[in-house]
Structures are given as C-alpha cells and as structure tokens.
Design an enzyme around this catalytic site. Structure first.
Site, PDB file in Angstrom:
ATOM      1  N   GLY A   1      37.832  25.502  46.309  1.00 17.45           N
ATOM      2  CA  GLY A   1      38.032  24.850  47.070  1.00 17.45           C
ATOM      3  C   GLY A   1      39.146  23.550  46.959  1.00 17.45           C
ATOM      4  O   GLY A   1      39.819  22.981  47.728  1.00 17.45           O
TER       5      GLY A   1
ATOM      6  N   GLU B   1      32.214  27.571  42.785  1.00 13.50           N
ATOM      7  CA  GLU B   1      33.226  28.361  43.150  1.00 13.50           C
ATOM      8  C   GLU B   1      34.061  28.148  42.947  1.00 13.50           C
ATOM      9  O   GLU B   1      35.439  28.727  43.628  1.00 13.50           O
ATOM     10  CB  GLU B   1      33.243  29.819  44.150  1.00 13.50           C
TER      11      GLU B   1
ATOM     12  N   GLY C   1      38.659  28.014  41.272  1.00 15.01           N
ATOM     13  CA  GLY C   1      39.204  28.954  40.906  1.00 15.01           C
ATOM     14  C   GLY C   1      39.877  27.921  40.104  1.00 15.01           C
ATOM     15  O   GLY C   1      40.504  27.832  39.446  1.00 15.01           O
ATOM     16  N   ARG C   2      40.930  27.686  41.521  1.00 14.24           N
ATOM     17  CA  ARG C   2      41.970  26.724  41.152  1.00 14.24           C
ATOM     18  C   ARG C   2      41.983  25.256  40.637  1.00 14.24           C
ATOM     19  O   ARG C   2      42.852  25.187  38.956  1.00 14.24           O
ATOM     20  CB  ARG C   2      43.111  26.413  42.200  1.00 14.24           C
TER      21      ARG C   2
ATOM     22  N   CYS D   1      66.041  41.457  44.342  1.00 14.45           N
ATOM     23  CA  CYS D   1      66.871  41.664  45.779  1.00 14.45           C
ATOM     24  C   CYS D   1      66.035  41.017  47.404  1.00 14.45           C
ATOM     25  O   CYS D   1      66.296  41.583  48.349  1.00 14.45           O
ATOM     26  CB  CYS D   1      67.550  42.794  45.972  1.00 14.45           C
ATOM     27  N   GLU D   2      65.547  39.788  47.209  1.00 14.21           N
ATOM     28  CA  GLU D   2      65.641  39.505  48.841  1.00 14.21           C
ATOM     29  C   GLU D   2      65.751  37.886  48.867  1.00 14.21           C
ATOM     30  O   GLU D   2      65.787  37.250  47.336  1.00 14.21           O
ATOM     31  CB  GLU D   2      63.906  39.218  48.459  1.00 14.21           C
TER      32      GLU D   2
HETATM   33  N1  LLP Z   1      35.769  31.342  46.869  1.00 15.07           N
HETATM   34  C1  LLP Z   1      36.187  32.095  47.592  1.00 15.07           C
HETATM   35  C2  LLP Z   1      34.295  32.783  48.504  1.00 15.07           C
HETATM   36  C3  LLP Z   1      37.550  32.318  47.873  1.00 15.07           C
HETATM   37  O1  LLP Z   1      37.940  33.197  48.870  1.00 15.07           O
HETATM   38  C4  LLP Z   1      38.054  31.140  47.281  1.00 15.07           C
HETATM   39  C5  LLP Z   1      39.561  31.604  47.101  1.00 15.07           C
HETATM   40  C6  LLP Z   1      37.930  30.625  46.158  1.00 15.07           C
HETATM   41  C7  LLP Z   1      35.741  30.913  46.129  1.00 15.07           C
HETATM   42  C8  LLP Z   1      38.213  29.842  45.033  1.00 15.07           C
HETATM   43  O2  LLP Z   1      38.895  28.637  45.726  1.00 15.07           O
HETATM   44  P1  LLP Z   1      40.011  27.735  45.185  1.00 15.07           P
HETATM   45  O3  LLP Z   1      38.851  26.868  44.029  1.00 15.07           O
HETATM   46  O4  LLP Z   1      40.200  28.891  43.267  1.00 15.07           O
HETATM   47  O5  LLP Z   1      40.581  27.258  45.837  1.00 15.07           O
HETATM   48  N2  LLP Z   1      46.585  32.544  46.340  1.00 15.07           N
HETATM   49  C9  LLP Z   1      46.097  31.237  47.074  1.00 15.07           C
HETATM   50  C10 LLP Z   1      45.275  30.722  47.207  1.00 15.07           C
HETATM   51  C11 LLP Z   1      43.778  32.198  47.957  1.00 15.07           C
HETATM   52  C12 LLP Z   1      42.169  31.469  47.648  1.00 15.07           C
HETATM   53  C13 LLP Z   1      41.597  32.572  48.647  1.00 15.07           C
HETATM   54  N3  LLP Z   1      40.213  32.857  48.409  1.00 15.07           N
HETATM   55  C14 LLP Z   1      47.172  30.431  46.528  1.00 15.07           C
HETATM   56  O6  LLP Z   1      48.210  30.466  45.452  1.00 15.07           O
HETATM   57  O7  LLP Z   1      47.182  29.283  46.980  1.00 15.07           O
END
Ligand code: LLP
Length: 434
Positions: free
Chosen positions: A238, A293, A295-296, A363-364
């Site tokens: 997050g 965890e 990601g981003r 086309c949106e």
């Molecule tokens: N752990 C769990 C249980 C999650 O559901 C997620 C993301 C993460 C870790 C990683 O979160 P991050 O560090 O990346 O914020 N598609 C959306 C974001 C969806 C996130 C879903 N879960 C976007 O493009 O902003």
C-alpha cells in the site's frame, strides 16, 4: 526516485535512449528500469533492517518474468493471488517457500496446487475458506500453513476502488472476531496457524493509516504469538508513490519527468524512511518476522509507457491528441481517473502549452490517458512517455477492441532486453475455433 531523465534533450532510461527503443520495438511499448526496481527493493530492505523481514513483492502490480526473476535474485518472495501467479513466480525462479497466496475466492483446484507446491502460507479471508483449505489438506494429507487476514477497519487509500481496510469492502475477517476464529482454526488438525496478515489499501500517501492499523492489531498479534505460536505478522502493501510531480509554480508539468527530485522538495508526505521510522519501533518489540507486500512502491516509478502521436484533432473548444496507446494498454486513467504525467521524448523548453485531452483509438469516451493537460505543441509522429506506468499497467492490459497487447522491454544501463514480444494477430485468436 527513478532513472528516467532528459539527457542532451532526449529522454533516457538509465543509459538508453527511449526514442531509439520506440523505433526499434514499436509503440505502444512498456519500458522498465532495472536499476530503479533494484534500488526500491534495497531501500525498503535497508530502511527496515532492524526487523527480521521478508519482502513478498505483490506481483499483481507487474508480473513479467524478467521483473520477477530480478526481484527473486534480490531475495524477494512473492505475494500471489491466483494459481496463475504462483506458476509465474516459480517460472521466474521464485521459491514456493517464499510465496504467500492471498485473495477472497481461492478455488479448490488452486488450494490443491498451492499445497502441493509447499507455499509459505495461505492468507485466509473467511471462515468458509478456512474450512475448504482444511478439507483439501486432509485429502492430500498435508498440513496447510495459514495466516488469517484481519481487517483492521481503518480508512486508507487514495481511491474508493483501492481501499480495502474497512468493513465496507469484502476483505478479511473482522478484527474483533479474529481470536475466536484462530481458536477454531487451532482445532482443525490439517491447519497450522503460522501468521497473521493485514492490508489496508493501496496508494496510501501518509503514514498515519499504517500506524493506526498496526497499533490497532498489536494486542491481537501479541495474543496470537503467545497462544498459537504464530511466527509472522504481514503488514501488507500500500505504500504510495509520486504520480504528480511537485514542480516550481509556473512550470508546466510536462517539463521535467518526476520533477520532484529537481525541485528539491519531497512531493509526498510519506517516504520509506518515515514509514520505517514510524513502524519499526511498534513492530520490533514483537520479536516476530515481519512480512511486507509492496507492489506499486517497487515497480510503479520503474516503468513508462511509450506512445506515438497519431493524429491531432479539434472539436469545438477541445483539442485532442490521439495516440496509439489506449485504455486497453493502460487502464488506470479510465478506471480510476488516475493522473499519469506525460512528457515528450524530445525535451521542450517551457513555453506556452495548450490544454489537450490525450486519448487512444478505443471506441469509448472513457478511453483517455490525460484530460485537460497542458502539453507543448505536438505533431504527428512525436513520441510521448506516460510516466509511472510500471505498476498495474501491463498487468491490467487487455485485448479490448482486438488490440494486441504491447511489448515490454527491460533496460539495464545501456542494454535493453525485449522481455515480452508484442502480441500478434495470431495471439488474438489463440484457442478459438470457428
Ligand atoms: N497485498 C494485498 C493483500 C493487496 O491486495 C495488494 C494490492 C497489495 C499487497 C499491493 O498493494 P500496493 O503495494 O501495490 O499498493 N489496480 C490498482 C491497485 C490495486 C491494488 C490491489 N491490492 C491501481 O492501479 O491503483
């Protein structure tokens, strides 16, 4: 922080010219910087080093095999949400014993697959799922390691579609009931409770919600450690990143990619150092392993989407720049109204710009990459970079409008590697019959 900047008037990634890549591989094209990935990974690990941590990169953000293999080499494990992601993690060289499996809807087949692989743990989201995992484990005569995902009921996250830590969404079990559910789990002979997990949302740009959620769960985590000998606490992902650079007032936002660094100011109230400074003192006394965890944070600013200007068009008051990338390539603007900085690959001195909508060929009306954005004068054939597209870019891409998905390139210094070829028309109909 990232490795995309102008050098002698041209946008480069590390030591590689991006227009050269656009011409060599075509557009739309995702380009990732290996140095940026690695530095984010190392910075996070260094900031949290007083803790015993395991980084489980949330591969839903970007699951290209090359990205995963670089992260695995740096010691990362993986947070997966489907059997397909587990498969990818292993194909990339990841170890099952460093993979967790999350998600609210694991099927029986997925549970069996993960159990056979020997994953670190299932992150369980309901009592019903716990029972199902127990039943599958019993048939395989293998104890299933689990951590329950506890919903701390904390408001966080930038957009309604990506907050997860409150009871207004489907995730986790209520924290008030967690102890009772662990007690029930302890009675299931094919279940082993090994940890506890939380995740409150995505693109969180202040430290307060993380601190609030951790504080709320601390007494529970201590009780679980003492009563059930759980070994780890996963604090989820997050951590937010800079999408909209903080520029000196008056300068156009297309001028400097990720301008925050040049402006010498911090664009976000949340830095990884502040995150660590706040959370380490709360977590250290637990004496437990801490899973992260992100990601981003790891990949978001490590990638851009290159696109070519196809047409310029005026309709009433509106100026449209029609480019060859669309919502099927990068869904975030259309889906979340999210902002991605857009900069030309050839540097332009700040001057008078024009407000334009940057739109794709799909086309949106919802197909746009930017709205009312001031951009310099553009011409057909110019190339643009859509910044901060490394996370939830390619992984959310689709074949809508029968558009082949883009190629992906990983840059390391002066070298570039095609890590996924552009899809072909044959790929579009693979598996179909008439
Ligand atoms: N752990 C769990 C249980 C999650 O559901 C997620 C993301 C993460 C870790 C990683 O979160 P991050 O560090 O990346 O914020 N598609 C959306 C974001 C969806 C996130 C879903 N879960 C976007 O493009 O902003």
């Amino acid at each position: 922080m990232h490795e995309f900047r102008y050098c002698r008037g041209r946008l480069v990634c590390e030591g590689t010219d991006l227009e050269m890549l656009a011409r060599r591989y075509g557009t739309p094209l995702y380009v990732y910087s290996q140095a940026t990935l690695a530095s984010h990974c190392r910075r996070l690990m260094a900031a949290l080093h007083p803790l015993d941590t395991l980084l489980c990169y949330a591969m839903k953000a970007n699951s290209n095999l090359a990205v995963l293999s670089r992260l695995a080499r740096l010691g990362s494990g993986f947070d997966t949400v489907s059997a397909g992601e587990l498969y990818r993690a292993l194909r990339a060289g990841g170890k099952a014993s460093r993979c967790v499996f999350a998600g609210v809807g694991k099927t029986e087949a997925e549970i069996r697959y993960a159990l056979r692989l020997g994953i670190l743990a299932f992150h369980v989201e309901s009592v019903a799922e716990l029972r199902r995992i127990h039943a599958v484990a019993a048939t395989l005569r293998r104890r299933a390691p689990v951590a329950l995902r506890v919903n701390p009921d904390v408001v966080a996250g930038g957009h309604a579609k990506i907050t997860t830590g409150t009871y207004e969404n489907k995730f986790g079990i209520p924290w008030e009931r967690a102890l009772a559910i662990y007690e029930a789990a302890a009675k299931l002979s094919w279940i082993e409770t090994v940890g506890v997990q939380m995740h409150i949302g995505s693109q969180i740009t202040t430290v307060a919600p993380f601190a609030q959620a951790v504080r709320r769960l601390l007494p529970l985590v201590r009780a679980l450690r003492d009563r059930f000998r759980i070994r780890y606490f996963s604090i989820g992902g997050g951590i937010g990143i800079v999408y909209r650079p903080a520029l000196e007032s008056g300068s156009p936002d297309w001028w400097r990619p990720g301008g925050a660094r040049r402006a010498g100011r911090t664009a976000l109230p949340l830095t990884i150092e502040l995150y660590a400074r706040t959370l380490v003192p709360l977590l250290r006394p637990l004496g437990m392993r801490i899973l992260l965890e992100p990601g981003r944070f790891i990949v978001g600013n490590a990638g851009v989407l290159l696109t070519r200007v196809e047409y310029l068009k005026h309709l009433g008051r509106k100026n449209y720049v029609i480019v060859d990338a669309a919502m099927n390539d990068l869904l975030r603007p259309a889906f979340y109204d999210s902002y991605h900085q857009i900069v030309p690959l050839r540097e332009r001195m700040p001057g008078r710009g024009t407000a334009v909508d940057v739109v794709g060929p799909v086309c949106e009306s919802g197909d746009f990459l930017a709205k009312d954005r001031i951009l310099p004068e553009l011409q057909e054939g110019d190339h643009l970079a859509v910044m901060s597209a490394g996370a939830y870019g390619f992984t959310m891409a689709s074949n809508y409008n029968s558009r082949p998905r883009p190629a992906e390139v990983l840059v390391h210094g002066k070298r570039s590697l095609l890590v996924r070829r552009r899809e072909t028309f044959a790929d579009l109909v693979r598996g179909e019959r008439k």
